[in-house]
Structures are given as C-alpha cells and as structure tokens.
Design an enzyme around this catalytic site. Structure first.
Site, short mmCIF file in Angstrom:
data_model
loop_
_atom_site.label_atom_id
_atom_site.label_comp_id
_atom_site.label_asym_id
_atom_site.label_seq_id
_atom_site.Cartn_x
_atom_site.Cartn_y
_atom_site.Cartn_z
N THR A 1 0.84 -1.20 0.00
CA THR A 1 0.00 0.00 0.00
C THR A 1 0.88 1.25 0.00
OG1 THR A 1 -1.85 -1.05 1.07
CG2 THR A 1 -1.55 1.25 1.58
N ARG B 1 -14.53 -6.87 -0.69
CA ARG B 1 -13.88 -6.60 0.60
C ARG B 1 -13.31 -5.17 0.61
NH1 ARG B 1 -8.38 -5.06 2.06
NH2 ARG B 1 -7.99 -5.79 4.16
N GLY C 1 -10.89 -2.63 2.94
CA GLY C 1 -9.94 -2.62 4.05
C GLY C 1 -9.98 -1.32 4.84
N GLY D 1 -0.95 -2.25 6.36
CA GLY D 1 -0.93 -3.49 7.14
C GLY D 1 -2.21 -4.27 6.88
N GLY E 1 -5.63 -4.79 6.88
CA GLY E 1 -6.67 -3.79 7.06
C GLY E 1 -7.65 -4.09 8.17
N1 ASP Z 1 -4.06 -2.01 4.45
C1 ASP Z 1 -4.28 -2.59 3.17
C2 ASP Z 1 -5.57 -3.38 3.19
O1 ASP Z 1 -5.78 -4.12 4.12
C3 ASP Z 1 -3.18 -3.52 2.72
C4 ASP Z 1 -1.80 -2.95 2.77
O2 ASP Z 1 -1.50 -2.08 3.58
O3 ASP Z 1 -0.96 -3.40 1.96
O4 ASP Z 1 -6.31 -3.29 2.25
#
Ligand code: ASP
Length: 307
Positions: free
Chosen positions: A175, A203, A205, A227, A229
């Site tokens: 992300t 879904r 996040g 992280g 989500g």
């Molecule tokens: N936080 C993002 C999610 O859960 C994923 C990531 O941070 O890579 O969609």
C-alpha cells in the site's frame, strides 16, 4: 515556516523485497517522489495538493500495490481503495472497491471537493467519476504479470495474503501513503491500495476508512497506515495515534510507537504507520521487519529507509 513530507510504499519483510524489485529501485522511486513533492511545497502548494500529487505518483509506479500494479482479488480483478483528509477542517474524501480509474486518490479528492459525501464505492464511484469527466482505463492497464503469478501462488496455498508475501510467514505490504505539512503549517494525509492478494470480491480494508487507514488534524498530526486492514479497522489506528498526540501530548515519534504497541497488544497486528505532527516532526513505526518510507523533515534533506 518550513514544510515536511513523508511517504511510504508498504510494510513487511525486507527479505521479500527482492521478490519483486531491488532495494535500489525502491530507494530511487521514493527519493524521486519526495523531491517532486518538495518542489510543490516550496512553491507554496497546500499539504492536501501535495499528498494527492505524491500518492498519484506512487499509484503510477508499478512497484507498489496501488493504481497500476495493484494486487488481484479472488476473481483475478483489481479493486482499489483510497482516501485523503485535510487537517484544516477534517474534510475527507474516499473511494472503495474502485475499478478502472488510473488514480483512485484523485477521485477521492473529487469526492472531498464535492463535499456531499465522504465515501463512494463500486459502480456509484464510477458513476461519480463519469460526472467528474474522469477517464476510465481498461483492466489490462492495472494488471501485471507479477500480480497474476502472485494470485496463482496464493490460490494454490489456499489463503489470502499481503502484497509481496511469498506464501511463507514473512510479509511485505505494498500500500502507499503520503503525509505533509505545508509552509502554512497545514497537515494532510493520503492512502491508496489494491488491498490484499486473493481478497474476497467486495472486501473493503482500512485504507478508505477515515480514522483507520488515514487521518489528519492540524491540531495533532497526519497519519497514513499500511498493514492487515482488518486489524487497523478494529483498532481505528490512525485516529488512535492522533488521540495520543491530542490527549497525551506525544510527538510523532512517541505517538506512532504507542500506536503500533497498541496494535500489537490488542490484535497482534502487522503493519506500519507514518506520521507528521503539528510541529512538522516526521516519524514511523512498524511491527513488521520492514517499512518502505522516505521523508523530508522541516525542509531538510530527503531520506529513505526500508527497514
Ligand atoms: N491495508 C491494506 C488493506 O488491508 C493492505 C496494505 O496495507 O498493503 O487493504
């Protein structure tokens, strides 16, 4: 009056960086984007404009899990989430489950500017993009060979994974995010993602949820998270970090660390955060071994750190 800027390209295991691209490629990309952001801040652009700009550059870079190069869901499709927030007035704009829009963060900015709603999703968000005369891109633009392979590996292993995770315990998330304080001391934050590999269709996040994956308030700080989500949603982590500044008088370094301690203590969470506080101090903290980030603190040199 000095400006500060901090960006990230995801948290995870440093070992896995080599899976996709070299450390040098990430360093080069982070420093180049910081310098482009610096130019805008030096000429007096608002923190909100600069976080949108930096996030869109990160979205356009295939190294990261946002915009083109986003990870694929269980149907083999790209569905993106993005949000940004203005610390001057707590205005926010967000999009979720978005397809075919090159820069989700810029559509989120339009949602903010339009003012009527904070979060638009799916077909409704696409309809709004049409209303804003924002061009759509074909699916092929977003999907890379590496992402097709990554999804196949996740599906063989029968699990939902983080970006760059090599179906083993160590992980890296991809992300992206940007936080800034402009020369007028205004704060803003932006976060954008393709989400988790092999995630369920529909879904959403933490990224497009104000207070979870993004938060900015001139009185406290600007925060962007990366992280798992679901863990950031359940701990409302970005707002929790802002609360640490507001109610416990912490600076960015103490508040980001306290936030990650809370994430780990409460939900054994995995991820990282970046923040700039109201004095312009930059900080990051993570519970993963790596967090790709770069920063310019109070007009100083540009730094990049992957670990
Ligand atoms: N936080 C993002 C999610 O859960 C994923 C990531 O941070 O890579 O969609």
């Amino acid at each position: 009056m000095s400006y500060s800027l901090m960006i990230h390209g995801g948290a995870g295991a440093l070992e896995d960086l080599k899976y996709e691209a070299s450390e040098a490629a990430f360093r080069q990309s982070i420093i180049a984007i910081l310098e482009q952001g610096r130019e805008r801040l030096e000429r007096g652009d608002s923190a909100l404009d600069v976080v949108e700009y930096c996030a869109s550059l990160l979205e356009d870079d295939r190294l990261y899990n946002a915009g083109c190069g986003s990870v694929l869901n269980a149907e083999g499709k790209v569905e993106m989430d993005a949000a940004l927030m203005d610390g001057r007035n707590l205005q926010a704009g967000a999009v979720a489950c978005l397809r075919n829009i090159k820069n989700p963060i810029s559509l989120a900015r339009r949602v903010l500017a339009h003012g009527e709603h904070v979060l638009l999703m799916g077909d409704g968000a696409l309809e709004f993009a049409k209303f804003c005369q924002i061009e759509t891109y074909p699916d092929d633009y977003f999907i890379t060979e590496a992402r097709i392979k990554q999804l196949a590996e996740a599906q063989v292993a029968g699990r939902m994974t983080l970006d760059h995770e090599r179906i083993k315990p160590s992980q890296k998330l991809g992300t992206i995010g940007a936080v800034a304080r402009d020369i007028h001391c205004n704060l803003a934050a932006a976060t954008s993602t393709g989400g988790l590999v092999n995630k369920r269709w529909g879904r959403v996040g933490d990224t497009p949820i104000v207070g979870a994956g993004v938060f900015a308030d001139n009185e406290t700080c600007a925060v962007s998270a990366t992280g798992y989500g679901e863990q950031f949603l359940r701990t409302v982590l970005s707002k929790t970090i802002s609360d640490f500044v507001q109610f416990r008088g912490m600076d960015a370094a103490a508040a980001t660390q306290a936030g990650i301690d809370y994430l780990v203590a409460k939900v054994n969470g995995e991820g990282g955060v970046i923040a700039i506080d109201h004095t312009g101090r930059c900080a990051a903290a993570q519970s993963t071994s790596g967090l790709i980030r770069g920063w310019i603190e109070l007009g100083g040199e540009a730094h990049c750190k992957l670990g």
